[in-house]
Structure formats: structure tokens, C-alpha cells
Scaffold this motif. Structure first.
Motif, PDB file in Angstrom:
ATOM      1  N   TYR A  79       0.596  -1.495   0.055  1.00  0.00           N
ATOM      2  CA  TYR A  79       0.179   0.000   0.120  1.00  0.00           C
ATOM      3  C   TYR A  79       0.915   1.050   0.068  1.00  0.00           C
ATOM      4  O   TYR A  79       0.502   2.299  -0.593  1.00  0.00           O
ATOM      5  CB  TYR A  79      -0.974   0.206   1.470  1.00  0.00           C
ATOM      6  CG  TYR A  79      -1.693  -1.077   1.198  1.00  0.00           C
ATOM      7  CD1 TYR A  79      -2.050  -2.007   0.331  1.00  0.00           C
ATOM      8  CD2 TYR A  79      -3.119  -0.703   1.698  1.00  0.00           C
ATOM      9  CE1 TYR A  79      -3.330  -2.813   0.038  1.00  0.00           C
ATOM     10  CE2 TYR A  79      -4.247  -1.868   2.198  1.00  0.00           C
ATOM     11  CZ  TYR A  79      -4.342  -3.215   1.420  1.00  0.00           C
ATOM     12  OH  TYR A  79      -5.069  -3.628   1.137  1.00  0.00           O
ATOM     13  N   SER A  80       1.947   0.768   0.490  1.00  0.00           N
ATOM     14  CA  SER A  80       3.101   1.978   0.447  1.00  0.00           C
ATOM     15  C   SER A  80       4.428   2.008   0.171  1.00  0.00           C
ATOM     16  O   SER A  80       4.604   0.986  -0.860  1.00  0.00           O
ATOM     17  CB  SER A  80       3.186   2.589   1.521  1.00  0.00           C
ATOM     18  OG  SER A  80       3.826   2.131   2.876  1.00  0.00           O
ATOM     19  N   ASP A  81       4.833   3.203  -0.283  1.00  0.00           N
ATOM     20  CA  ASP A  81       6.503   2.431  -1.662  1.00  0.00           C
ATOM     21  C   ASP A  81       7.175   2.350   0.040  1.00  0.00           C
ATOM     22  O   ASP A  81       7.592   2.021   1.032  1.00  0.00           O
ATOM     23  CB  ASP A  81       7.151   4.262  -1.509  1.00  0.00           C
ATOM     24  CG  ASP A  81       6.880   4.900  -2.425  1.00  0.00           C
ATOM     25  OD1 ASP A  81       6.037   4.196  -3.094  1.00  0.00           O
ATOM     26  OD2 ASP A  81       7.423   6.076  -2.877  1.00  0.00           O
ATOM     27  N   VAL A  82       8.158   0.841  -0.293  1.00  0.00           N
ATOM     28  CA  VAL A  82       9.590   0.617   0.222  1.00  0.00           C
ATOM     29  C   VAL A  82      10.527   0.576  -0.405  1.00  0.00           C
ATOM     30  O   VAL A  82      10.705  -0.485  -1.399  1.00  0.00           O
ATOM     31  CB  VAL A  82       8.949  -0.912   0.241  1.00  0.00           C
ATOM     32  CG1 VAL A  82       9.717  -2.073   1.155  1.00  0.00           C
ATOM     33  CG2 VAL A  82       7.186  -1.429   0.218  1.00  0.00           C
ATOM     34  N   THR A 122       3.299   3.793  -6.619  1.00  0.00           N
ATOM     35  CA  THR A 122       2.303   4.919  -7.034  1.00  0.00           C
ATOM     36  C   THR A 122       2.229   4.330  -8.614  1.00  0.00           C
ATOM     37  O   THR A 122       3.634   3.851  -8.991  1.00  0.00           O
ATOM     38  CB  THR A 122       2.258   6.540  -6.880  1.00  0.00           C
ATOM     39  OG1 THR A 122       3.334   6.470  -6.952  1.00  0.00           O
ATOM     40  CG2 THR A 122       1.731   6.302  -5.693  1.00  0.00           C
ATOM     41  N   TRP A 123       2.237   4.497 -10.149  1.00  0.00           N
ATOM     42  CA  TRP A 123       2.943   4.423 -11.079  1.00  0.00           C
ATOM     43  C   TRP A 123       3.796   5.988 -11.299  1.00  0.00           C
ATOM     44  O   TRP A 123       4.534   6.216 -12.911  1.00  0.00           O
ATOM     45  CB  TRP A 123       1.914   4.616 -12.146  1.00  0.00           C
ATOM     46  CG  TRP A 123       0.534   5.378 -12.594  1.00  0.00           C
ATOM     47  CD1 TRP A 123       0.874   7.179 -12.362  1.00  0.00           C
ATOM     48  CD2 TRP A 123      -0.394   5.781 -12.147  1.00  0.00           C
ATOM     49  NE1 TRP A 123      -0.143   7.538 -12.644  1.00  0.00           N
ATOM     50  CE2 TRP A 123      -1.473   7.187 -12.409  1.00  0.00           C
ATOM     51  CE3 TRP A 123      -1.651   4.555 -12.162  1.00  0.00           C
ATOM     52  CZ2 TRP A 123      -3.523   7.798 -12.171  1.00  0.00           C
ATOM     53  CZ3 TRP A 123      -2.627   4.787 -12.481  1.00  0.00           C
ATOM     54  CH2 TRP A 123      -3.414   6.280 -12.407  1.00  0.00           C
ATOM     55  N   GLN A 124       4.293   6.581 -10.637  1.00  0.00           N
ATOM     56  CA  GLN A 124       5.269   7.824 -10.858  1.00  0.00           C
ATOM     57  C   GLN A 124       4.925   8.661 -12.063  1.00  0.00           C
ATOM     58  O   GLN A 124       5.892   8.471 -12.967  1.00  0.00           O
ATOM     59  CB  GLN A 124       6.170   7.816 -10.666  1.00  0.00           C
ATOM     60  CG  GLN A 124       6.391   7.088  -9.302  1.00  0.00           C
ATOM     61  CD  GLN A 124       7.951   6.622  -8.768  1.00  0.00           C
ATOM     62  OE1 GLN A 124       8.803   4.963  -9.099  1.00  0.00           O
ATOM     63  NE2 GLN A 124       9.004   7.053  -7.278  1.00  0.00           N
ATOM     64  N   SER A 125       3.601   8.719 -12.636  1.00  0.00           N
ATOM     65  CA  SER A 125       3.779  10.090 -13.687  1.00  0.00           C
ATOM     66  C   SER A 125       4.763  10.867 -14.329  1.00  0.00           C
ATOM     67  O   SER A 125       5.220  11.664 -15.921  1.00  0.00           O
ATOM     68  CB  SER A 125       2.310  10.506 -13.371  1.00  0.00           C
ATOM     69  OG  SER A 125       2.357  11.466 -13.110  1.00  0.00           O
ATOM     70  N   GLY A 126       5.450  11.542 -12.885  1.00  0.00           N
ATOM     71  CA  GLY A 126       6.483  12.857 -13.969  1.00  0.00           C
ATOM     72  C   GLY A 126       7.881  12.060 -13.573  1.00  0.00           C
ATOM     73  O   GLY A 126       8.647  12.628 -13.888  1.00  0.00           O
ATOM     74  N   VAL A 127       8.211  10.567 -13.778  1.00  0.00           N
ATOM     75  CA  VAL A 127       9.463  10.118 -13.894  1.00  0.00           C
ATOM     76  C   VAL A 127       9.606   9.169 -14.573  1.00  0.00           C
ATOM     77  O   VAL A 127       8.782   8.659 -15.263  1.00  0.00           O
ATOM     78  CB  VAL A 127       9.511   9.194 -12.426  1.00  0.00           C
ATOM     79  CG1 VAL A 127      10.762   7.835 -12.855  1.00  0.00           C
ATOM     80  CG2 VAL A 127       9.714   9.377 -11.224  1.00  0.00           C
ATOM     81  N   ASP A 128      11.418   9.069 -15.602  1.00  0.00           N
ATOM     82  CA  ASP A 128      10.966   8.953 -16.880  1.00  0.00           C
ATOM     83  C   ASP A 128      12.349   7.521 -16.219  1.00  0.00           C
ATOM     84  O   ASP A 128      13.330   7.742 -16.279  1.00  0.00           O
ATOM     85  CB  ASP A 128      11.566   9.875 -18.333  1.00  0.00           C
ATOM     86  CG  ASP A 128      12.144   9.004 -19.199  1.00  0.00           C
ATOM     87  OD1 ASP A 128      11.180   8.093 -19.407  1.00  0.00           O
ATOM     88  OD2 ASP A 128      12.596  10.559 -19.995  1.00  0.00           O
TER      89      ASP A 128
END
Length: 200
Positions: free
Chosen positions: A76-79, A91-97
Motif C-alpha cells: 500500500y506504500s513505497d518500500v 504509485t505509477w509515478q507519472s512524472g518519472v522517466d
């Protein structure tokens, strides 16, 4: 034929022979260069194929990690700092390339990804996992990309909204969240290959 005419013709054969010799030398050099270029292209393709094949190792390592940690609310959270690196993001991290090809997105720092290892061909394998959700938390309460499957959290309700109906009963529809595993393989001759797999 007079002696003077024969004397004038004696140097012509040598001149023609030299021209032919130079032309044949240039043709030989061109042929050797084309063969060398073809060999170089073939070897580069072989290195690229080897790097892409090595990515399966990273996909399997990421899938195994997901399988082991799928119970409870771990996902449920970043590990961070999982198995030696930042392996999982909720999350899908839309701002990361991830591929480092965009001029508008933030490039992902692969130095912090999970290092699976180096194979016999010299390919170094790393992976990162992203849950395909807009925000951290329970997938039932946040916007996530989900798919029906044969196993996993079945969803049912008293009405037929969101589930199939048969007669007066509501059929249970299992729903699973998608996870994206991205693998970076760095190999010999500066070969870099990226492979992505989506699992649920």
C-alpha cells in the motif's frame, strides 16, 4: 612497324598496368571495410539481444518479490531499501522517466534500483516495481488500473453494479491491481536495454 613507333609504345602498357593495380587495391580496401562494418553491426546486435534476454532474470526477481510481499498492506506504500535498492513504489509515478528519453520528465536514478546481479555474459541486471495506482493506500479506495482474474480479492455487492448478474444473484468478480516491472540491463560495449512487464 618502324623502330621509332615501337619505342613510343613501350611505356603505355606499364602505365595501364599501374592504373589497374591502383583500382584493384582500392576495391580490395573497400571490400575489407564493408566486411568489417558488417561484423561490427552483427556483434552489436548480438550484444543487444544478449542484454534483452538477460532482462528475464530481472522480471522473475521482481515477480518473486511481489509474490512474497503480496500479503497484508505491505504494497500500500513505497518500500525503499528492498533487497539492496529502491525496489517498489506504490504509485505509477507519472512524472518519472524510466528510460531517460524525455526532456520534460524527471529521469529515474537507476543507481538506487535493485541490483539482481551480473550474468556470465557481463550483463548487469537491475529492476524497479511500480504499482499502477494514482496514489498510495488501499487499491479499493484509490484510482488504480485493475483487471479481473481467476484469483485474488473478489468483489461483490448486493446490486449488480460492478459485477455480473445471473438471475437474482450477483456473481463475484475478482479484481487485481496491475504492477509494472521495469528492468535495465547494462552490458558490454555500453549496451543498455530496457524491458517492461505488467503483472497482476
Amino acid at each position: 612497324m618502324s623502330a621509332a613507333l615501337r619505342l613510343r609504345q613501350q611505356g603505355v602498357v606499364l602505365f595501364i598496368a599501374l592504373i589497374v593495380l591502383v583500382a584493384m587495391s582500392l576495391a580490395g580496401i573497400a571490400m575489407m571495410r564493408s566486411v568489417g562494418t558488417g561484423t561490427l553491426i552483427a556483434s552489436n546486435l548480438a550484444f543487444k539481444q544478449s542484454a534483452t534476454s538477460a532482462a528475464d532474470w530481472g522480471i522473475e526477481a521482481g515477480r518473486t518479490w511481489l509474490t512474497v510481499n503480496s500479503g497484508g498492506n505491505t504494497l500500500y506504500s513505497d518500500v525503499p531499501a528492498v533487497t539492496g535498492g529502491n525496489a517498489y513504489y506504490s504509485t505509477w509515478q507519472s512524472g518519472v522517466d524510466l528510460l531517460g528519453q524525455s526532456s520534460t520528465l524527471t529521469p529515474y536514478d537507476w543507481s538506487g534500483a535493485v541490483a539482481v546481479g551480473t550474468d556470465a555474459a557481463g550483463n548487469s541486471v537491475k529492476y524497479v516495481i511500480q504499482r499502477m495506482c494514482e496514489a498510495p493506500g488501499d487499491p479499493a479506495s484509490t484510482n488504480c488500473i485493475k483487471a479481473s482474474a481467476a484469483a485474488g480479492g473478489a468483489v461483490s455487492s448486493s446490486g449488480s453494479k460492478g459485477a455480473g448478474g445471473y438471475g437474482g444473484g450477483v456473481l463475484s468478480v475478482p479484481v487485481n491491481t496491475f504492477y509494472r516491472i521495469t528492468v535495465q540491463v547494462s552490458g558490454p560495449r555500453n549496451t543498455v536495454s530496457y524491458v517492461q512487464a505488467t503483472v497482476f
